[in-house]
Design a protein around this motif. Sequence first.
Motif, short mmCIF file in Angstrom:
data_model
loop_
_atom_site.label_atom_id
_atom_site.label_comp_id
_atom_site.label_asym_id
_atom_site.label_seq_id
_atom_site.Cartn_x
_atom_site.Cartn_y
_atom_site.Cartn_z
N ALA A 39 13.03 37.77 -23.24
CA ALA A 39 13.84 38.95 -23.56
C ALA A 39 13.85 39.92 -22.39
CB ALA A 39 13.30 39.64 -24.82
N ILE A 40 12.71 40.11 -21.74
CA ILE A 40 12.64 40.98 -20.57
C ILE A 40 13.50 40.43 -19.43
CG2 ILE A 40 11.08 41.81 -18.74
CD1 ILE A 40 8.93 42.10 -21.03
N LEU A 41 13.43 39.12 -19.22
CA LEU A 41 14.28 38.51 -18.19
C LEU A 41 15.76 38.70 -18.51
CD1 LEU A 41 12.31 35.23 -17.41
CD2 LEU A 41 12.66 37.20 -15.88
N ALA A 42 16.11 38.58 -19.78
CA ALA A 42 17.50 38.83 -20.17
C ALA A 42 17.90 40.26 -19.82
CB ALA A 42 17.71 38.55 -21.66
N LEU A 43 17.03 41.21 -20.14
CA LEU A 43 17.33 42.61 -19.83
C LEU A 43 17.46 42.85 -18.33
CD1 LEU A 43 14.98 44.29 -22.43
CD2 LEU A 43 17.49 44.27 -22.48
N THR A 96 18.51 40.75 -16.14
CA THR A 96 19.65 40.02 -15.56
C THR A 96 20.97 40.38 -16.22
OG1 THR A 96 19.34 38.13 -17.04
CG2 THR A 96 18.18 38.06 -14.92
N VAL A 97 21.02 41.49 -16.91
CA VAL A 97 22.23 41.85 -17.66
C VAL A 97 23.46 41.91 -16.75
CG1 VAL A 97 21.96 44.36 -17.54
CG2 VAL A 97 23.13 43.32 -19.49
N ARG A 98 23.30 42.23 -15.50
CA ARG A 98 24.45 42.31 -14.59
C ARG A 98 24.77 40.98 -13.93
NH1 ARG A 98 23.46 48.34 -12.36
NH2 ARG A 98 23.89 49.26 -14.37
N VAL A 99 23.95 39.98 -14.17
CA VAL A 99 24.19 38.64 -13.63
C VAL A 99 24.46 37.74 -14.84
CG1 VAL A 99 23.27 36.81 -12.15
CG2 VAL A 99 22.53 39.18 -11.80
N PHE A 143 25.82 34.95 -15.60
CA PHE A 143 25.52 33.52 -15.69
C PHE A 143 24.04 33.26 -15.93
CE2 PHE A 143 24.84 34.17 -11.17
CZ PHE A 143 23.78 33.33 -10.87
N LEU A 144 23.18 34.27 -15.73
CA LEU A 144 21.76 34.19 -16.09
C LEU A 144 21.49 34.87 -17.43
CD1 LEU A 144 20.06 35.05 -12.66
CD2 LEU A 144 20.27 32.80 -13.74
N PHE A 145 22.15 35.98 -17.67
CA PHE A 145 21.93 36.77 -18.88
C PHE A 145 22.17 35.94 -20.15
CE2 PHE A 145 23.85 39.57 -22.17
CZ PHE A 145 22.74 40.35 -22.47
N TRP A 146 23.32 35.32 -20.26
CA TRP A 146 23.65 34.62 -21.51
C TRP A 146 22.71 33.46 -21.82
CZ3 TRP A 146 25.75 37.35 -24.91
CH2 TRP A 146 26.67 38.33 -24.57
N PRO A 147 22.34 32.61 -20.86
CA PRO A 147 21.35 31.58 -21.19
C PRO A 147 20.00 32.17 -21.61
CG PRO A 147 22.49 31.00 -19.17
CD PRO A 147 22.93 32.40 -19.52
N LEU A 148 19.61 33.29 -21.00
CA LEU A 148 18.35 33.93 -21.38
C LEU A 148 18.42 34.54 -22.77
CD1 LEU A 148 17.40 35.41 -17.92
CD2 LEU A 148 16.07 33.72 -19.22
N ALA A 194 25.22 44.83 -27.58
CA ALA A 194 24.54 44.43 -28.82
C ALA A 194 23.35 43.51 -28.51
CB ALA A 194 25.52 43.75 -29.76
N GLN A 195 23.55 42.55 -27.62
CA GLN A 195 22.46 41.65 -27.28
C GLN A 195 21.37 42.37 -26.49
OE1 GLN A 195 21.98 38.83 -28.60
NE2 GLN A 195 24.00 38.35 -29.43
N ARG A 196 21.74 43.35 -25.68
CA ARG A 196 20.74 44.16 -24.97
C ARG A 196 19.88 44.93 -25.96
NH1 ARG A 196 23.16 47.77 -20.30
NH2 ARG A 196 20.97 48.28 -20.03
N ALA A 197 20.49 45.48 -26.99
CA ALA A 197 19.73 46.23 -28.00
C ALA A 197 18.73 45.31 -28.69
CB ALA A 197 20.68 46.86 -29.01
N ILE A 198 19.17 44.12 -29.04
CA ILE A 198 18.27 43.16 -29.71
C ILE A 198 17.18 42.70 -28.75
CG2 ILE A 198 18.16 40.87 -30.77
CD1 ILE A 198 21.05 41.49 -31.87
N ALA A 199 17.54 42.43 -27.51
CA ALA A 199 16.55 41.99 -26.51
C ALA A 199 15.50 43.08 -26.28
CB ALA A 199 17.24 41.62 -25.20
N THR A 200 15.92 44.33 -26.33
CA THR A 200 14.98 45.43 -26.12
C THR A 200 13.90 45.42 -27.20
OG1 THR A 200 16.66 46.75 -25.00
CG2 THR A 200 14.76 47.94 -25.92
N LEU A 201 14.30 45.25 -28.45
CA LEU A 201 13.31 45.16 -29.53
C LEU A 201 12.35 43.99 -29.29
CD1 LEU A 201 12.23 45.93 -32.38
CD2 LEU A 201 13.91 44.33 -33.29
N HIS A 202 12.90 42.84 -28.92
CA HIS A 202 12.08 41.64 -28.75
C HIS A 202 11.25 41.66 -27.47
CE1 HIS A 202 13.37 39.33 -32.25
NE2 HIS A 202 14.44 40.11 -32.16
N SER A 203 11.59 42.53 -26.53
CA SER A 203 10.81 42.62 -25.30
C SER A 203 9.39 43.14 -25.57
CB SER A 203 11.51 43.51 -24.27
OG SER A 203 11.50 44.86 -24.66
#
Length: 170
Positions: free
Chosen positions: A84-88, A90-93, A95-100, A38-47
């Motif tokens: 948002a791009i950084l979150a996308l 780091t989705v597999r990491v 401990f980085l994904f959630w803060p981003l 769900a957060q990936r979908a939202i991050a994709t829009l915001h990227s």
Amino acid sequence: MLVKNIFLIDMALGYLAWALCIATYVWPRLRAMDQVEAQRAIATLHSFRFFGLVFLLPGFVGPNLPAAFAMPAAYGDFATALLAILALLTVRVRFLFWPLVWAFNLVGLADLVMATVHAIGLDLPSVAGQLGAGYAILILYVPALFWTHLLAFWLLLRPARAPRLIAATE
């Protein structure tokens, strides 16, 4: 009809139309996804918010678009897109994904609120024609960004639960 009134009507209807669209089509699917998807979908829009830099592009916007609106809006969108791009990325990491995810949502929502405050303070609706093609960003894109930030926070703050299947009739 006054330019200011047209802008305000367009803006109000943009928020309403996106609220209806998101409530009907987006929210049921986001609720059914696991948190990460769900957060990936939202991050994709915001990227795609890097597009806000067009507020600084002569010819795309009018020469009298207030810089006090254009510059913070452009760079706030750009910062949100990068987060948002950084979150996308780091989705597999996790401990980085959630803060981003938190960062792009906090920065992005703050950007939208501050741009709205600047727009009101500068009476941007009265010079809406100076937005040029950027008018569509404020009427069509910003409301979707606003609502999806709220959904992201709702999802982040609710207790985690297993995803549910979407019924064929939904």
